[in-house]
Motif scaffolding. Structure first.
Motif, mmCIF file in Angstrom:
data_model
loop_
_atom_site.group_PDB
_atom_site.id
_atom_site.type_symbol
_atom_site.label_atom_id
_atom_site.label_comp_id
_atom_site.label_asym_id
_atom_site.label_seq_id
_atom_site.Cartn_x
_atom_site.Cartn_y
_atom_site.Cartn_z
ATOM 1 N N LYS A 101 -3.824 10.506 -3.637
ATOM 2 C CA LYS A 101 -2.147 9.934 -3.106
ATOM 3 C C LYS A 101 -1.899 10.847 -3.035
ATOM 4 O O LYS A 101 -0.320 10.778 -2.399
ATOM 5 C CB LYS A 101 -1.378 8.641 -4.080
ATOM 6 C CG LYS A 101 -1.939 7.881 -4.098
ATOM 7 C CD LYS A 101 -1.091 6.580 -5.704
ATOM 8 C CE LYS A 101 -1.182 5.668 -5.562
ATOM 9 N NZ LYS A 101 -1.323 4.415 -4.819
ATOM 10 N N SER A 130 2.924 14.087 -0.885
ATOM 11 C CA SER A 130 2.303 12.626 -1.507
ATOM 12 C C SER A 130 2.581 11.854 -0.263
ATOM 13 O O SER A 130 3.072 12.085 0.715
ATOM 14 C CB SER A 130 3.516 12.367 -2.747
ATOM 15 O OG SER A 130 3.371 12.979 -3.824
ATOM 16 N N GLY A 181 0.086 5.828 0.073
ATOM 17 C CA GLY A 181 -1.041 5.117 -0.727
ATOM 18 C C GLY A 181 -2.091 6.044 -0.592
ATOM 19 O O GLY A 181 -2.346 7.066 -0.445
ATOM 20 N N ASP A 182 -3.016 5.482 -0.406
ATOM 21 C CA ASP A 182 -4.986 6.617 -1.198
ATOM 22 C C ASP A 182 -5.426 7.053 0.195
ATOM 23 O O ASP A 182 -5.026 6.009 0.982
ATOM 24 C CB ASP A 182 -6.291 5.248 -1.378
ATOM 25 C CG ASP A 182 -5.558 5.280 -2.909
ATOM 26 O OD1 ASP A 182 -5.084 6.114 -3.835
ATOM 27 O OD2 ASP A 182 -5.873 4.339 -3.926
ATOM 28 N N GLY A 228 -0.538 2.020 1.164
ATOM 29 C CA GLY A 228 0.467 2.257 2.271
ATOM 30 C C GLY A 228 0.946 1.784 3.693
ATOM 31 O O GLY A 228 0.241 0.307 3.241
#
Length: 189
Positions: A147, A164, A167-168, A187
């Motif tokens: 992330k 950050s 999501g991934d 995300g």
């Protein structure tokens, strides 16, 4: 608009001189497709599933995951493997800059690994989370890992900064000083 049927699942693509080079999963192949004729030109078998692909100076660099865990160089003119370097983890993506292939290793290896193309050997590695995508610009490798988007200074081989994500991070592309990140299921973009 057109498409070409492949035997495997297309995972990644790179374009060069009118040819699309496609890394395939489940069939463990690198396939070259002529864009103008919309047809397959040739393919090369890989030891593992094809995950990432980049083209530089007449060579296609493809990362392999399950079954292979390697960075493989394929000579375009001979349509054959030139060399391969074993990786500690799944090779998820690759970017090439200034004679070095930068490999995003996820699962088991979890690192950004630099491979010198001329000596065909690993020169350094920086541990990080599950590295999924990589691009290089201005002396910095940008890595989508878990992330986060992480910038690694190539000369010092150390993390410069990290931000950050929602999501991934699955892939990253850098253009004009801006990093664009493909963010996965959690995300929004």
């Amino acid at each position: 608009e057109w498409s070409v049927s492949l035997d495997g699942n297309a995972k990644a693509v790179a374009l060069s001189s009118g040819t699309a080079f496609v890394a395939e999963t489940n069939t463990n192949r690198l396939t070259a497709v002529d864009v103008s004729s919309e047809s397959e030109i040739w393919s090369v078998s890989l030891d593992g599933d094809g995950r990432g692909v980049a083209v530089s100076d007449g060579t296609v660099f493809v990362t392999e995951g399950e079954g292979g865990k390697a960075l493989t160089a394929v000579d375009i003119s001979s349509q054959s493997e030139s060399w391969s370097v074993s990786l500690d983890g799944f090779g998820n993506d690759v970017a090439v800059s200034d004679g070095t292939a930068f490999v995003a290793e996820g699962f088991e290896g979890q690192a950004l690994t630099a491979v010198d193309i001329s000596s065909q050997s690993e020169t350094w590695s920086v541990s990080m989370g599950r590295a999924q995508g990589v691009d290089v610009s201005g002396g910095t490798a940008f890595v989508a890992e878990g992330k986060s988007l992480t910038a690694v200074d190539i000369s010092s081989q150390s993390e410069s900064w990290s931000v950050s994500l929602d999501g991934d991070g699955n892939d990253v592309a850098v253009n004009d000083g801006t990093a664009f990140v493909a963010v996965g299921p959690d995300g929004k973009s």
